[in-house]
Write a protein that holds these residues in place. Structure first.
Motif, PDB file in Angstrom:
ATOM      1  N   UNK A  12       0.808  -1.219   0.000  1.00  0.00           N
ATOM      2  CA  UNK A  12       0.000   0.000   0.000  1.00  0.00           C
ATOM      3  C   UNK A  12       0.830   1.252   0.000  1.00  0.00           C
ATOM      4  N   UNK A  13       2.025   1.184  -0.616  1.00  0.00           N
ATOM      5  CA  UNK A  13       2.961   2.292  -0.535  1.00  0.00           C
ATOM      6  C   UNK A  13       3.054   3.118  -1.816  1.00  0.00           C
ATOM      7  N   UNK A  50       9.148   8.872   8.535  1.00  0.00           N
ATOM      8  CA  UNK A  50       9.597   7.486   8.631  1.00  0.00           C
ATOM      9  C   UNK A  50       9.160   6.673   7.415  1.00  0.00           C
ATOM     10  N   UNK A  51       8.007   6.999   6.848  1.00  0.00           N
ATOM     11  CA  UNK A  51       7.537   6.301   5.644  1.00  0.00           C
ATOM     12  C   UNK A  51       8.562   6.457   4.523  1.00  0.00           C
ATOM     13  N   UNK A  52       9.071   7.685   4.353  1.00  0.00           N
ATOM     14  CA  UNK A  52      10.034   7.939   3.283  1.00  0.00           C
ATOM     15  C   UNK A  52      11.375   7.267   3.570  1.00  0.00           C
ATOM     16  N   UNK A  53      11.808   7.279   4.806  1.00  0.00           N
ATOM     17  CA  UNK A  53      13.083   6.664   5.162  1.00  0.00           C
ATOM     18  C   UNK A  53      13.062   5.157   4.901  1.00  0.00           C
ATOM     19  N   UNK A 218       7.620   9.020  -7.686  1.00  0.00           N
ATOM     20  CA  UNK A 218       6.751   8.054  -6.999  1.00  0.00           C
ATOM     21  C   UNK A 218       6.357   8.636  -5.656  1.00  0.00           C
ATOM     22  N   UNK A 219       5.056   8.671  -5.391  1.00  0.00           N
ATOM     23  CA  UNK A 219       4.558   9.237  -4.135  1.00  0.00           C
ATOM     24  C   UNK A 219       3.879   8.171  -3.297  1.00  0.00           C
ATOM     25  N   UNK A 220       4.209   8.144  -2.024  1.00  0.00           N
ATOM     26  CA  UNK A 220       3.550   7.249  -1.075  1.00  0.00           C
ATOM     27  C   UNK A 220       2.310   7.931  -0.512  1.00  0.00           C
ATOM     28  N   UNK A 269       3.861  -1.334   6.126  1.00  0.00           N
ATOM     29  CA  UNK A 269       4.498  -0.065   5.791  1.00  0.00           C
ATOM     30  C   UNK A 269       5.827   0.115   6.520  1.00  0.00           C
ATOM     31  N   UNK A 270       5.853  -0.175   7.821  1.00  0.00           N
ATOM     32  CA  UNK A 270       6.985   0.233   8.645  1.00  0.00           C
ATOM     33  C   UNK A 270       7.955  -0.888   9.025  1.00  0.00           C
ATOM     34  N   UNK A 271       7.570  -2.122   8.844  1.00  0.00           N
ATOM     35  CA  UNK A 271       8.483  -3.224   9.158  1.00  0.00           C
ATOM     36  C   UNK A 271       9.235  -3.638   7.898  1.00  0.00           C
ATOM     37  N   UNK A 272      10.482  -4.034   8.074  1.00  0.00           N
ATOM     38  CA  UNK A 272      11.276  -4.519   6.943  1.00  0.00           C
ATOM     39  C   UNK A 272      11.096  -6.015   6.722  1.00  0.00           C
TER      40      UNK A 272
END
Length: 428
Positions: A12-13, A50-53, A218-220, A269-272
């Motif tokens: 969903x990014x 954090x989303x972008x990082x 590209x935009x999240x 979104x936030x976990x690798x």
């Protein structure tokens, strides 16, 4: 990873992009140089950044080459906001914030190996431009009608505060950043939030006009909460990535308290972790939501990523200790202070403690009970605790021996029953 575009889509990014087919092909068949920018308009990055990082980290892991841009120039101006004109910060303040943000960005990317990241500062090329050169070489390529159509610009023009030329020119500066990175590093992809789409495409258009080349953006999406409240906000304010502004304990608690409806979405979104790992966690969480498996995994992954494993372990130990599941004395003063910071509280003096302060008085001061009589009944019923130790007797008292050290002085933790917590701060 063979198809990073599909992975980002499944998480969903991807809110919007330039030519999807061309971008997908380029990401799958080439090793692109891409950039994401961060302006020092505050002393720290926050949860939205954090989303972008993490998106930048995913692209690097997929074999692409990141440029992390810190906005030494654009940070002096600030992107137009819907709410009104920004206050321009002094140069020395921006430089101080720039150094802090650079350090934060460096935690997320790998600076070694075949796809080593680089940090760049747009002040390096913007400061060299004269006003005449800027207007002739860059400004002439920006149709004003398109600039006026940007949502944050049009919204500001329709209210009384208006919009200064300074903030109006921001999108030109950001477009020029993309052009410079294209020329210097062969950068062909810029990422950012969907609220930045107008700025992202300004660079795409500029490169097309000046260099006759097609590049990508590209935009999240903006992350939202299921309950409608703003993501990255708590009752105490913004959740920052700087441990001095939001403690690792409070940061960890933000994720542990995620709504059941949001937890798996946030993991993606936030976990690798891979999507396969997350699917297994989701299945376990769906079968037994009371275990809060998704929230616990989320808190561990993101807190460890941002603050390190040691701070995560301290945060979990502090949460357990507050409710009697660990030793309060084992917590360092900073963690203990952060863990008790959000509790109902009152003040007691060192003189009161030296004279023997009735526990009932402390419970009232902390707001755990409304009256001394109610406190005494809790003590009599065996439901009153001081620093997780049950108190008893006719009229037990507190002394300096009960004080737990914190960075701000000292605190005594009070609890009624299993879940009603409060504290008293020690004042001179």
């Amino acid at each position: 990873m063979t198809d990073i575009f599909s992975d980002l889509t499944a998480r969903g990014l991807i809110a919007v992009s330039t030519d999807e087919a061309a971008l997908r092909k380029a990401l799958n068949e080439e090793s692109l140089t891409y950039y994401v920018g961060f302006d020092p308009t505050a002393p720290s990055l926050h949860m939205g950044n954090l989303v972008q990082l993490i998106t930048a980290a995913r692209l690097q892991q997929a074999g692409h080459n990141p440029l992390a841009l810190v906005g030494g120039a654009t940070g002096l101006i600030g992107d137009p906001r819907m709410s009104g004109e920004r206050t321009l910060n002094p140069r020395e303040v921006v430089e101080e914030w720039l150094a802090k943000i650079r350090t934060q960005v460096e935690k997320f990317l790998d600076f070694d190996g075949p796809h080593a990241a680089q940090v760049v500062n747009n002040y390096d090329w913007t400061s060299e431009l004269s006003a005449i050169d800027f207007l002739r070489d860059v400004g002439k390529h920006f149709p004003v009608n398109r600039m006026l159509a940007k949502e944050s610009v049009s919204a500001r023009l329709s209210n009384e505060s208006g919009l200064s030329f300074t903030e109006f020119s921001y999108q030109v500066l950001q477009g020029n950043d993309y052009l410079e990175l294209y020329r210097r590093y062969g950068c062909t992809l810029q990422t950012g939030g969907s609220d930045q789409w107008g700025n992202l495409t300004s660079g795409v258009d500029l490169i097309r006009r000046v260099e006759s080349q097609s590049v990508h953006a590209l935009a999240t999406p903006l992350i939202t909460k299921a309950d409608g409240t703003k993501f990255g906000k708590t009752e105490s304010g913004t959740v920052w990535l700087d441990a001095d502004l939001t403690s690792p304990y409070a940061f960890c608690q933000f994720w542990l308290n995620a709504d059941d409806r949001d937890a798996v979405k946030y993991l993606k979104v936030f976990s690798l972790r891979s999507l396969e790992e997350i699917a297994a966690i989701e299945a376990e969480f769906t079968a037994a939501p009371h275990t809060r498996m998704a929230q616990k995994t989320l808190a561990e992954d993101v807190t460890t990523l941002v603050h390190g494993k040691e701070n995560y372990d301290q945060a979990i130990a502090a949460a357990a200790a507050l409710f009697g599941g660990g030793e309060l004395v084992s917590l360092d003063s900073g963690t203990l202070g952060a863990a008790t910071a959000e509790l109902p509280r009152g003040d007691v003096s060192t003189t009161q403690l030296s004279e023997g302060l009735p526990v009932a008085d402390a419970f009232v001061a902390a707001g755990i009970v409304k009256s001394k009589g109610e406190a005494r009944r809790a003590i009599k019923d065996g439901g009153a605790y001081v620093n997780n130790v049950k108190v008893s007797g006719e009229d037990p008292t507190l002394t300096p021996a009960e004080v737990l050290p914190t960075e701000s002085g000292g605190v005594i933790l009070l609890r009624r029953g299993k879940k009603t917590l409060g504290a008293v701060d020690i004042v001179s």
